[in-house]
Write a protein that holds these residues in place. Structure first.
Motif, PDB file in Angstrom:
ATOM      1  N   VAL A 126       3.768   0.719  -5.019  1.00  0.00           N
ATOM      2  CA  VAL A 126       3.262   0.083  -6.241  1.00  0.00           C
ATOM      3  C   VAL A 126       2.845  -1.356  -5.948  1.00  0.00           C
ATOM      4  O   VAL A 126       3.485  -2.059  -5.146  1.00  0.00           O
ATOM      5  CB  VAL A 126       4.300   0.115  -7.384  1.00  0.00           C
ATOM      6  CG1 VAL A 126       4.563   1.546  -7.832  1.00  0.00           C
ATOM      7  CG2 VAL A 126       5.596  -0.559  -6.968  1.00  0.00           C
ATOM      8  N   LEU A 127       1.750  -1.763  -6.575  1.00  0.00           N
ATOM      9  CA  LEU A 127       1.196  -3.100  -6.342  1.00  0.00           C
ATOM     10  C   LEU A 127       2.136  -4.167  -6.899  1.00  0.00           C
ATOM     11  O   LEU A 127       2.516  -4.108  -8.061  1.00  0.00           O
ATOM     12  CB  LEU A 127      -0.179  -3.206  -7.023  1.00  0.00           C
ATOM     13  CG  LEU A 127      -0.946  -4.527  -6.852  1.00  0.00           C
ATOM     14  CD1 LEU A 127      -1.392  -4.715  -5.397  1.00  0.00           C
ATOM     15  CD2 LEU A 127      -2.175  -4.556  -7.775  1.00  0.00           C
ATOM     16  N   ILE A 138       7.492   8.012   7.926  1.00  0.00           N
ATOM     17  CA  ILE A 138       8.091   7.194   8.999  1.00  0.00           C
ATOM     18  C   ILE A 138       9.244   6.357   8.446  1.00  0.00           C
ATOM     19  O   ILE A 138      10.324   6.295   9.038  1.00  0.00           O
ATOM     20  CB  ILE A 138       7.022   6.287   9.647  1.00  0.00           C
ATOM     21  CG1 ILE A 138       5.996   7.124  10.412  1.00  0.00           C
ATOM     22  CG2 ILE A 138       7.683   5.269  10.594  1.00  0.00           C
ATOM     23  CD1 ILE A 138       4.784   6.328  10.887  1.00  0.00           C
ATOM     24  N   GLY A 139       9.015   5.771   7.261  1.00  0.00           N
ATOM     25  CA  GLY A 139      10.067   4.952   6.642  1.00  0.00           C
ATOM     26  C   GLY A 139      11.335   5.753   6.423  1.00  0.00           C
ATOM     27  O   GLY A 139      12.443   5.270   6.656  1.00  0.00           O
ATOM     28  N   SER A 143      13.088  -3.647   2.212  1.00  0.00           N
ATOM     29  CA  SER A 143      12.308  -2.700   1.396  1.00  0.00           C
ATOM     30  C   SER A 143      11.103  -2.306   2.248  1.00  0.00           C
ATOM     31  O   SER A 143      10.845  -2.918   3.290  1.00  0.00           O
ATOM     32  CB  SER A 143      11.856  -3.347   0.079  1.00  0.00           C
ATOM     33  OG  SER A 143      11.159  -4.531   0.350  1.00  0.00           O
ATOM     34  N   THR A 144      10.415  -1.256   1.853  1.00  0.00           N
ATOM     35  CA  THR A 144       9.240  -0.799   2.610  1.00  0.00           C
ATOM     36  C   THR A 144       7.993  -1.376   1.951  1.00  0.00           C
ATOM     37  O   THR A 144       7.699  -1.092   0.794  1.00  0.00           O
ATOM     38  CB  THR A 144       9.182   0.732   2.638  1.00  0.00           C
ATOM     39  OG1 THR A 144      10.369   1.217   3.296  1.00  0.00           O
ATOM     40  CG2 THR A 144       7.968   1.221   3.424  1.00  0.00           C
ATOM     41  N   ILE A 145       7.329  -2.250   2.707  1.00  0.00           N
ATOM     42  CA  ILE A 145       6.218  -3.041   2.165  1.00  0.00           C
ATOM     43  C   ILE A 145       4.931  -2.617   2.862  1.00  0.00           C
ATOM     44  O   ILE A 145       4.905  -2.499   4.089  1.00  0.00           O
ATOM     45  CB  ILE A 145       6.424  -4.551   2.478  1.00  0.00           C
ATOM     46  CG1 ILE A 145       7.793  -5.012   1.978  1.00  0.00           C
ATOM     47  CG2 ILE A 145       5.270  -5.380   1.939  1.00  0.00           C
ATOM     48  CD1 ILE A 145       7.846  -5.467   0.571  1.00  0.00           C
ATOM     49  N   LEU A 146       3.890  -2.359   2.075  1.00  0.00           N
ATOM     50  CA  LEU A 146       2.562  -2.109   2.655  1.00  0.00           C
ATOM     51  C   LEU A 146       1.659  -3.275   2.299  1.00  0.00           C
ATOM     52  O   LEU A 146       1.544  -3.635   1.111  1.00  0.00           O
ATOM     53  CB  LEU A 146       1.970  -0.792   2.129  1.00  0.00           C
ATOM     54  CG  LEU A 146       0.623  -0.374   2.743  1.00  0.00           C
ATOM     55  CD1 LEU A 146       0.541   1.144   2.875  1.00  0.00           C
ATOM     56  CD2 LEU A 146      -0.552  -0.876   1.917  1.00  0.00           C
ATOM     57  N   VAL A 147       1.061  -3.869   3.323  1.00  0.00           N
ATOM     58  CA  VAL A 147       0.110  -4.973   3.109  1.00  0.00           C
ATOM     59  C   VAL A 147      -1.239  -4.482   3.606  1.00  0.00           C
ATOM     60  O   VAL A 147      -1.343  -3.961   4.721  1.00  0.00           O
ATOM     61  CB  VAL A 147       0.548  -6.243   3.859  1.00  0.00           C
ATOM     62  CG1 VAL A 147      -0.558  -7.297   3.845  1.00  0.00           C
ATOM     63  CG2 VAL A 147       1.821  -6.815   3.229  1.00  0.00           C
ATOM     64  N   LEU A 148      -2.263  -4.610   2.761  1.00  0.00           N
ATOM     65  CA  LEU A 148      -3.557  -3.972   3.040  1.00  0.00           C
ATOM     66  C   LEU A 148      -4.706  -4.905   2.676  1.00  0.00           C
ATOM     67  O   LEU A 148      -4.653  -5.609   1.656  1.00  0.00           O
ATOM     68  CB  LEU A 148      -3.676  -2.700   2.183  1.00  0.00           C
ATOM     69  CG  LEU A 148      -5.016  -1.979   2.159  1.00  0.00           C
ATOM     70  CD1 LEU A 148      -5.293  -1.314   3.520  1.00  0.00           C
ATOM     71  CD2 LEU A 148      -5.029  -0.927   1.051  1.00  0.00           C
ATOM     72  N   LEU A 203       7.246   0.174  -1.693  1.00  0.00           N
ATOM     73  CA  LEU A 203       7.517   1.593  -1.918  1.00  0.00           C
ATOM     74  C   LEU A 203       8.657   1.726  -2.924  1.00  0.00           C
ATOM     75  O   LEU A 203       9.777   1.300  -2.661  1.00  0.00           O
ATOM     76  CB  LEU A 203       7.890   2.279  -0.601  1.00  0.00           C
ATOM     77  CG  LEU A 203       8.213   3.778  -0.698  1.00  0.00           C
ATOM     78  CD1 LEU A 203       7.017   4.562  -1.236  1.00  0.00           C
ATOM     79  CD2 LEU A 203       8.640   4.329   0.666  1.00  0.00           C
ATOM     80  N   ASP A 204       8.320   2.293  -4.096  1.00  0.00           N
ATOM     81  CA  ASP A 204       9.354   2.555  -5.106  1.00  0.00           C
ATOM     82  C   ASP A 204       9.933   3.931  -4.785  1.00  0.00           C
ATOM     83  O   ASP A 204       9.317   4.972  -5.048  1.00  0.00           O
ATOM     84  CB  ASP A 204       8.722   2.548  -6.511  1.00  0.00           C
ATOM     85  CG  ASP A 204       9.770   2.770  -7.595  1.00  0.00           C
ATOM     86  OD1 ASP A 204       9.534   2.330  -8.744  1.00  0.00           O
ATOM     87  OD2 ASP A 204      10.819   3.376  -7.296  1.00  0.00           O
ATOM     88  N   GLN A 205      11.128   3.920  -4.173  1.00  0.00           N
ATOM     89  CA  GLN A 205      11.723   5.183  -3.704  1.00  0.00           C
ATOM     90  C   GLN A 205      11.937   6.159  -4.863  1.00  0.00           C
ATOM     91  O   GLN A 205      11.892   7.368  -4.686  1.00  0.00           O
ATOM     92  CB  GLN A 205      13.081   4.896  -3.033  1.00  0.00           C
ATOM     93  CG  GLN A 205      13.030   3.899  -1.888  1.00  0.00           C
ATOM     94  CD  GLN A 205      12.531   4.510  -0.586  1.00  0.00           C
ATOM     95  OE1 GLN A 205      12.164   5.686  -0.572  1.00  0.00           O
ATOM     96  NE2 GLN A 205      12.466   3.724   0.473  1.00  0.00           N
TER      97      GLN A 205
END
Ligand code: P6P
Length: 328
Positions: free
Chosen positions: A195-196, A45-46, A171-176, A187-189
């Motif tokens: 990456v944490l 999606i990103g 940047s593309t950030i995932l929070v979980l 997200l390290d393209q």
């Protein structure tokens, strides 16, 4: 500077999930299988969001979604990507999307359908045309052994086994969160991995910032208007992007309070309980904050419908409490 390689390491989402799994002896890895599907879908999606102008997928489809809102091309594309990535996970029993009137019943509990995933595939998509941050919000529930299929997902937010969002911003950030604190990944393209970057996030108190659409002030209750007058007189600043994932992410990192209250034209509120308010509330509470629907804890609300709406007041505990002094 001497490196301590036991702590200064590179942790991917995958290795983080597997490490978390090791902590639970009865963990089967099934849950990790779902999170890896969410990771794959949101990377795709990103990529679509970043290439929106180039691939001419901005703008509206010309049809409305179940919410009566104009669907954007990327809403449909994002929805299909998540359905495809999660649909083939054989422990997913039910998928429920903001974009679809009814859930997809894929597998019974007896056929291994252990989890339900509820999601808003691309929240705030009307902002894409002007390159404002948008996001995917997801909530994971364990399915009960008995009960009807429809009722299986109408569980209170405090039953969520995981919740998170992906912000497609600068940047593309995932929070979980999986109920054991909040972790943030970028997200390290270059390597295609989340990456944490921060573990056990805690929302700061003391930031006198509120986030609300003040254009609706005349439609707010007397209590909300009283709060805004008080805030104006007490040196508060205002930040409002109009994209829930971006507004909540800022609140999570900087503190403050995000408010979407009832209005005279939307007395039940605008935001959806099951796949917007509940996952965000779990994240904020896991980070030490507070999430209410004007006094009621959001995670304790008993849902009556997949697409039901609620008011949302969430953020730093001190800032939410200050708001509630005026409204309850
Ligand atoms: P308003 C986006 O359409 C959305 O669902 C959320 O992302 C956002 O918080 C809210 O609506 C903004 O609503 O009425 O201020 O435009």
């Amino acid at each position: 500077m001497e490196h301590n390689w036991t702590s200064d390491n590179l942790t991917s989402l995958q290795s983080h999930i597997l490490a978390e799994e090791q902590k639970y002896e009865d963990a089967t890895g099934e849950f990790s299988w779902i999170l890896s599907a969410i990771s794959l879908a949101t990377k795709a999606i990103g990529n679509k969001v970043r290439c929106a102008r180039i691939e001419d997928v901005v703008g509206e489809v010309g049809s409305e979604n179940v919410q009566g809102e104009m669907q954007h091309k990327l809403d449909v594309i994002s929805n299909e990507l998540i359905l495809r990535c999660l649909g083939d996970r054989d422990n997913v029993g039910i998928l429920a999307s903001e974009e679809n009137e009814t859930p997809f019943f894929l597998r019974k509990r007896t056929e291994g359908g252990k989890y339900a995933v509820l999601f808003d595939p691309l929240d705030g998509s009307s902002n894409i045309d002007v390159s404002v941050g948008v996001g995917t919000i997801f909530s994971v529930l364990r399915l009960p052994d008995g009960g009807t299929r429809e009722d299986a997902i109408l569980q209170k937010g405090n039953k969520q086994v995981a919740a998170g969002y992906v912000l497609y911003g600068s940047s593309t950030i995932l929070v979980l969160t999986t109920g054991n604190g909040v972790n943030m990944f970028v997200l390290d393209q270059a390597i295609g991995s989340f990456v944490l970057v921060e573990a056990k996030l805690q929302i700061p108190n003391g930031n006198k910032t509120y986030s609300i659409n003040e254009a609706y002030t005349a439609r707010f209750s007397d209590g909300v208007q009283s709060y805004l007058e008080w805030a104006h007189q007490n040196n508060y600043s205002s930040r409002y992007i109009g994209s829930m994932v971006a507004d909540v992410h800022r609140t999570l990192l900087k503190g403050g309070v995000f408010i979407y209250p009832p209005t005279s034209d939307k007395p039940e509120g605008k935001l959806r309980l099951m796949y917007e308010a509940n996952p965000m509330a779990m994240i904020i509470e896991q980070a030490g904050g507070k999430a209410t629907a004007l006094g009621d804890r959001i995670l304790d609300i008993h849902p009556t419908g997949l697409h039901e709406r609620t008011s949302v007041v969430l953020g730093s505990t001190d800032q939410v409490d200050q708001f509630l002094k005026h409204t309850t």
